[in-house]
Design a protein around this motif. Structure first.
Motif, short mmCIF file in Angstrom:
data_model
loop_
_atom_site.label_atom_id
_atom_site.label_comp_id
_atom_site.label_asym_id
_atom_site.label_seq_id
_atom_site.Cartn_x
_atom_site.Cartn_y
_atom_site.Cartn_z
N UNK A 1 3.51 -6.23 -7.75
CA UNK A 1 2.23 -5.42 -8.69
C UNK A 1 1.25 -5.38 -7.57
N UNK A 2 1.01 -6.52 -6.84
CA UNK A 2 -0.42 -6.64 -6.11
C UNK A 2 -0.18 -5.67 -4.65
N UNK A 3 0.69 -5.70 -4.18
CA UNK A 3 1.08 -4.58 -3.40
C UNK A 3 0.54 -3.23 -3.70
N UNK A 4 1.31 -2.94 -4.79
CA UNK A 4 0.60 -1.62 -5.36
C UNK A 4 -0.51 -1.63 -5.67
N UNK A 5 -0.99 -2.36 -6.15
CA UNK A 5 -2.56 -2.25 -6.43
C UNK A 5 -3.40 -2.24 -5.35
N UNK A 6 -3.11 -2.95 -4.34
CA UNK A 6 -3.87 -2.85 -3.11
C UNK A 6 -3.81 -1.52 -2.77
N UNK A 7 -2.41 -1.00 -2.70
CA UNK A 7 -2.26 0.38 -1.94
C UNK A 7 -2.94 1.22 -2.73
N UNK A 8 -3.05 1.40 -4.04
CA UNK A 8 -3.66 2.15 -4.90
C UNK A 8 -5.24 2.22 -4.65
N UNK A 9 -5.87 1.01 -4.30
CA UNK A 9 -7.13 0.98 -3.88
C UNK A 9 -7.58 1.68 -2.59
N UNK A 10 -6.57 1.49 -1.51
CA UNK A 10 -6.82 2.27 -0.28
C UNK A 10 -6.60 3.89 -0.43
N UNK A 11 -6.20 4.34 -1.72
CA UNK A 11 -6.07 5.60 -1.86
C UNK A 11 -4.72 6.29 -1.77
N UNK A 12 -3.61 5.35 -1.92
CA UNK A 12 -2.17 5.88 -1.95
C UNK A 12 -1.82 6.30 -3.35
N UNK A 13 -1.35 7.35 -3.80
CA UNK A 13 -1.02 7.55 -4.96
C UNK A 13 0.54 7.63 -5.16
N UNK A 14 1.32 8.13 -4.16
CA UNK A 14 2.66 8.18 -4.11
C UNK A 14 3.52 6.87 -3.50
N UNK A 15 4.17 6.19 -4.23
CA UNK A 15 4.96 4.86 -3.81
C UNK A 15 6.29 4.70 -4.40
N UNK A 16 7.11 4.08 -3.42
CA UNK A 16 8.42 3.64 -3.68
C UNK A 16 8.88 2.32 -3.42
N UNK A 17 9.60 1.83 -4.14
CA UNK A 17 10.21 0.47 -3.94
C UNK A 17 10.70 -0.27 -5.38
N UNK A 18 11.28 -1.27 -4.98
CA UNK A 18 11.93 -2.19 -6.22
C UNK A 18 10.98 -2.24 -7.39
N UNK A 19 9.74 -2.50 -7.11
CA UNK A 19 8.59 -2.70 -8.15
C UNK A 19 8.76 -1.55 -9.41
N UNK A 20 9.10 -0.38 -8.68
CA UNK A 20 8.99 0.91 -9.45
C UNK A 20 10.43 1.34 -10.06
N UNK A 21 11.42 0.86 -9.35
CA UNK A 21 12.85 1.43 -9.59
C UNK A 21 13.72 1.23 -8.57
N UNK A 22 14.93 0.59 -8.57
CA UNK A 22 15.84 0.20 -7.86
C UNK A 22 16.66 1.50 -7.85
N UNK A 23 17.37 1.78 -6.77
CA UNK A 23 18.34 3.03 -6.75
C UNK A 23 19.28 2.96 -7.82
N UNK A 24 19.55 4.20 -8.47
CA UNK A 24 20.37 4.01 -9.64
C UNK A 24 21.75 4.84 -9.21
N UNK A 25 22.86 4.34 -9.40
CA UNK A 25 23.94 5.13 -8.68
C UNK A 25 24.53 6.08 -9.62
N UNK A 26 24.54 7.30 -9.27
CA UNK A 26 24.85 8.45 -9.90
C UNK A 26 24.02 8.60 -11.21
#
Length: 254
Positions: free
Chosen positions: A217-242
């Motif tokens: 969450x700290x990485x995500x908050x930092x990136x949001x503060x830097x102006x990034x709105x599109x994010x991807x990674x395990x924090x938000x969701x792992x790949x779901x098989x089929x």
């Protein structure tokens, strides 16, 4: 690897051999943290029983790379349509397998039409770690895809040809920040400064920036503060098989 021989494109389309093995897909969400919705799903290769990508990619050779690239596009569209994915769909492609983009894209267009998946919701993303020996050729491929109505994305921005030299000649719709810039960014002033600079460049060129590989969450908050709105990674969701991750399953930032 040397630049592709453009003259071989039609022969490859005509003479490509069957791949000889099957594979499936997992889908990982790319989220818009401002709109609190899934922006896209990236199609990630898996074995037919959900085995890791390496079990499939280890079978790719120079001889079957073209057939595999073609099969990836068609199968990803078929799977996304079957899951009723309403977001955009990001499909990885192999620049070193493309000879004539106007010819090699035909089976993709046919698959989109056959499965009723709008091409304006398809993003073509360079394969992570794929070494491209000719930046001008990569720009030519992406330019042709944009002309046809697809969106384009450069993965691993900041590494190899996926850098500033490429942006000077061609502006994709999306750049995905190299994971090395994202990991631990909340505790790294140097990474924060670099990402802030990339965000400013993207805004000036009207390019969306995606931060991938987010695990906290700290990485995500930092990136949001830097102006990034599109994010991807395990924090938000792992790949779901089929399967796909829905908005309600995303652990949104407070």
């Amino acid at each position: 690897m040397s630049s592709p021989d453009r003259r071989g494109g039609c022969a490859l389309c005509r003479d490509a051999r069957p791949l000889g093995f099957d594979f499936s897909y997992a889908f990982q969400p790319i989220v818009d943290v401002q709109a609190r919705r899934v922006f896209a799903h990236e199609a990630l290769v898996r074995g037919v029983a959900g085995e890791g990508a390496h079990t499939v990619l280890s079978r790719i050779t120079d001889e079957n790379r073209y057939s595999f690239d073609q099969a990836c596009r068609e199968k990803a569209i078929q799977a996304a349509a079957g899951l009723h994915i309403a977001s955009q769909l990001s499909i990885n492609f192999y620049p070193n397998a493309i000879y004539r983009p106007d010819v090699c894209i035909r089976s993709t267009l046919q698959a989109a039409q056959r499965h009723g998946f709008p091409i304006e919701r398809i993003i073509f993303e360079t394969v992570e770690g794929e070494k491209v020996s000719d930046g001008a050729w990569l720009a030519e491929i992406m330019r042709e895809y944009k002309r046809m109505g697809f969106k384009t994305a450069i993965d691993d921005f900041g590494a190899g040809f996926a850098g500033l030299n490429l942006l000077a000649d061609f502006q994709p719709d999306i750049v995905k920040l190299d994971m090395a810039l994202v990991r631990g960014i909340d505790g790294s002033p140097s990474r924060q400064a670099i990402v802030a600079g990339v965000v400013a460049i993207c805004e000036a060129l009207r390019i969306d920036a995606i931060a991938e590989g987010i695990e906290t969450a700290d990485e995500a908050r930092c990136l949001a503060d830097l102006g990034i709105r599109l994010m991807q990674g395990y924090w938000f969701g792992r790949p779901a098989f089929e399967a796909v991750v829905q908005d309600a399953q995303i652990p949104w930032l407070g």
